[in-house]
Structure formats: C-alpha cells, structure tokens
Design an enzyme around this catalytic site. Structure first.
Site: not given
Ligand code: GLY
Length: 377
Positions: A98, A159
């Site tokens: 992330d 993600d």
């Molecule tokens: N990346 C985690 C979410 O979309 O909640």
C-alpha cells in the site's frame, strides 16, 4: 475529451463540493481523517495510526481541491499530510504494497504539480521498498506483512493493482526497467490467478512463497469464499485499465472491460453498488467507495475506447455517479464527509459509514469528467 453534457454536470457538482469543502477543510485540514462518526472525521496522524493504509487520501483530496480552486490552503494541508507520513518511511513494518495508496496521492501528486525534489525522493524510496516485495518464484508482489502468527509471505491481494502505478511512475522517472518489469509481472499473475471466468475477481490469493505455486483463494473483505467483494472488483477495473494506460498492453484493457461488464450487470436497479455482489439476497448493505472507484475506471476505459464502447462505459460511469450525487451524497456543510454508505468489509463493524477515500474517488471521477483532474496514478 469526454462529452460536453457530462462535463457541465460534473462542473456543477464540483462547484457544490468546493463550497462545502471550504468549511470541511477549515475544520479538518490538520487531520488525517479515515472514518466520520456523528459527522466528525477522526484523525489518524498519531504514532499508533500513522501507518494506516488510507493515510494518503486526505492529501489527495487536498491536491484535487487545489487543482480545482487554486486556493493555497489546500496545498498547505496536502503538504502537511505528506510530511507526517515521513514517520512511515522510517518504519519497516509500516511499509507494504500500500505504499502506492500512501505516496501516490501525496508525494507523486506534489511532484507532478510542483516538481518538488523532496517529494520525488519520498516517492522513490516508497517505490523501491514496494519493488522489494516482489516474489520472483510466484511473480507476485507480497501484500501485507505478518500479523501476529498469521503467515502472509505468500499473500497477494487484488487491491495491489491500484498500487502498481507507483512502480510505473518510478520507471517513467528513472527509465530503470525493473520497476515496470515487476509491475507487469504482478499484473500478469493477477490476470491468471484472481480473475474468474464470469469476470468477477477474488480478493486474496495465497501462493507457496518458496515455489510460487498458487495454493488457494480467500473471500477476504467480502461475504465468503468464492463471493465477489465489490471494492475488490472496483480495484481490478480501475487497476487493470491503469496498467493498460502505462504499458499499452491490450490484455489489460480487455480484462478491465470484462470485469467492468460484470460490475455493470450487477448494479442495483437504482445504479447503486452492494457491498458484495454475492451477499445473501435479503442483505442490502452497500459500498459507495466501490461505486466511485469503478466510475473512475469506467471513465478511463471510455477515454481509451473507440466507437460504441466509448459510450457504453461513459454512460455506465454517469449512471453510477448520478446515483451517488443524488442518493448517497450528504450536502450538509456541518458534516465533514460527502459520501454515505461506505463499508470496510462484510464481516466488520464499520458498515455503511462515511470513509475518506470514498470522497477521494468521487471527487477524482468528477475531476476526470470536468477535464480538470490532477492525474496521480
Ligand atoms: N485495501 C483495502 C480496502 O480496500 O479496504
């Protein structure tokens, strides 16, 4: 360039957002918000929460508002978020895939807008760290670090498609092909390991971290194993079209359209988006973030498509955005957020609450339509 009608509509909504955002930013400018309770945003800038994965989005909102209005206070708030995130760059456990969500809407946005060398340095550190998460045996980017005794060495999540642009950016800046090679290797793996025949995607895939063999998938933030968590679908729609935009590899656009078609077919009659497309029929929980993220992806698909497809994807984006603006947007200037009914996960307490990155993607989609966006991905 998209249609004039869409542009006019987006400009009207953005004008309303700008009026309310003046008040919101005066109240929340120095925070790093995540969720609003009773209309008031929390603040994740303390030491315990500074590594939280959504902490770049408030900076992103501030940059888009600066781009829209030219008001310097928005830039100042954005830079404040970016500086606070320096603590994360010094915390190995706080860094993960992330890094894209944290430093694209802050440092890359700043660098693109102002050319700041300090910002470029931060984003480059984040990109190098993210590249170091690549598993060459399985050709995937490891998502999370281990939590307690949970072993995440072989875990990849859909993600991550939205974090790949940090690597594309690093490649475009340095011309070092490793960044692009890692990003495309991961995207290729995701096409094969996450996307199902019907155009839906799973959230988490576990690989053997030693051999790279695909072991199994998990339902993750969705309803159940084999179900279809809508935000995961939205990360895939937008993430694959972004990979296409950076690489021009046709397979990425084709798969983005296939996932988009599945998404559009599963909208509610009112063009709203459930939390999971395969949740029990009696459950009506929604996720407005998935709606806003997908709208961004659909607009980009429309922009790179020709003929009939262009209209198909643009109209779908408009249906979703109009439904959000009319039914899920809170225009009361005394509350800190815009979008309602954002959901963290199916099995979670934070269902149908205001969450900051719902607002970010809603604003980004409108900025795209209005042809005003500060492109950060
Ligand atoms: N990346 C985690 C979410 O979309 O909640």
């Amino acid at each position: 360039m998209l249609g004039q009608e869409e542009k006019k509509w987006a400009e009207e909504i953005l004008a309303r957002i700008a009026v309310k955002m003046d008040k919101v930013a005066a109240r929340c400018g120095h925070k790093i918000p995540y969720i609003a309770v009773d209309g008031i945003y929390d603040d994740r800038s303390d030491d315990e929460n500074i590594c939280w994965w959504t902490n770049g989005f408030w900076g992103g909102i501030m940059w888009q508002m600066y781009q829209l209005t030219g008001k310097s206070e928005y830039m100042e708030y954005a830079v404040e978020v970016e500086r606070k995130l320096d603590k994360v760059l010094m915390n190995a456990q706080g860094l993960d895939h992330d890094n894209g969500f944290k430093w694209l809407p802050t440092s890359v946005a700043n660098y693109r807008k102002t050319g700041s060398i300090e910002s470029k340095n931060r984003a480059m550190l984040a990109a190098n760290n993210m590249a170091g998460r690549f598993n060459p045996a399985g050709k995937f980017i490891r998502a999370w670090n281990d939590w307690g005794d949970e072993d995440h060495r072989g875990w990849a999540i859909i993600d991550c498609m939205m974090n790949l642009p940090l690597l594309y950016w690093a490649y475009e800046e340095t011309k070092d092909p490793r960044f692009c090679q890692i990003a495309t290797a991961h995207a290729d793996t995701a096409m094969g390991a996450f996307v199902r025949g019907d155009g839906s995607v799973c959230h988490i895939v576990e690989f053997d971290p030693e051999t790279g063999e695909r072991r199994k998938s998990y339902g993750g933030q969705g309803y159940d194993h084999g179900s279809s968590w809508t935000r995961g679908q939205s990360w895939a729609v937008y993430g694959f079209v972004l990979s296409f935009m950076h690489t021009k590899k046709q397979e990425y656009l084709d798969v983005a359209k296939r996932i988009a078609n599945y998404f559009i077919a599963n909208l509610t009659e009112d063009n709203l988006v459930l939390l999971d497309f395969r949740q029990p029929e009696e459950c009506q929980w929604e996720d407005s973030i998935a709606a806003a993220v997908t709208a961004c992806g659909l607009i980009e698909i429309a922009k790179v498509s020709e003929g009939r497809d262009r209209g198909v994807y643009l109209r779908a984006a408009m249906r979703i955005l109009k439904a959000l603006a009319e039914h899920r947007c809170n225009w009361d200037e005394n509350v800190d957020y815009f979008l309602e009914k954002c959901s963290v996960a199916y099995h979670n307490d934070d269902i149908e609450v205001p969450i900051v990155y719902g607002d970010y993607y809603f604003i980004e989609a409108l900025m795209k339509l209005a042809d005003k966006e500060l492109f950060i991905w």
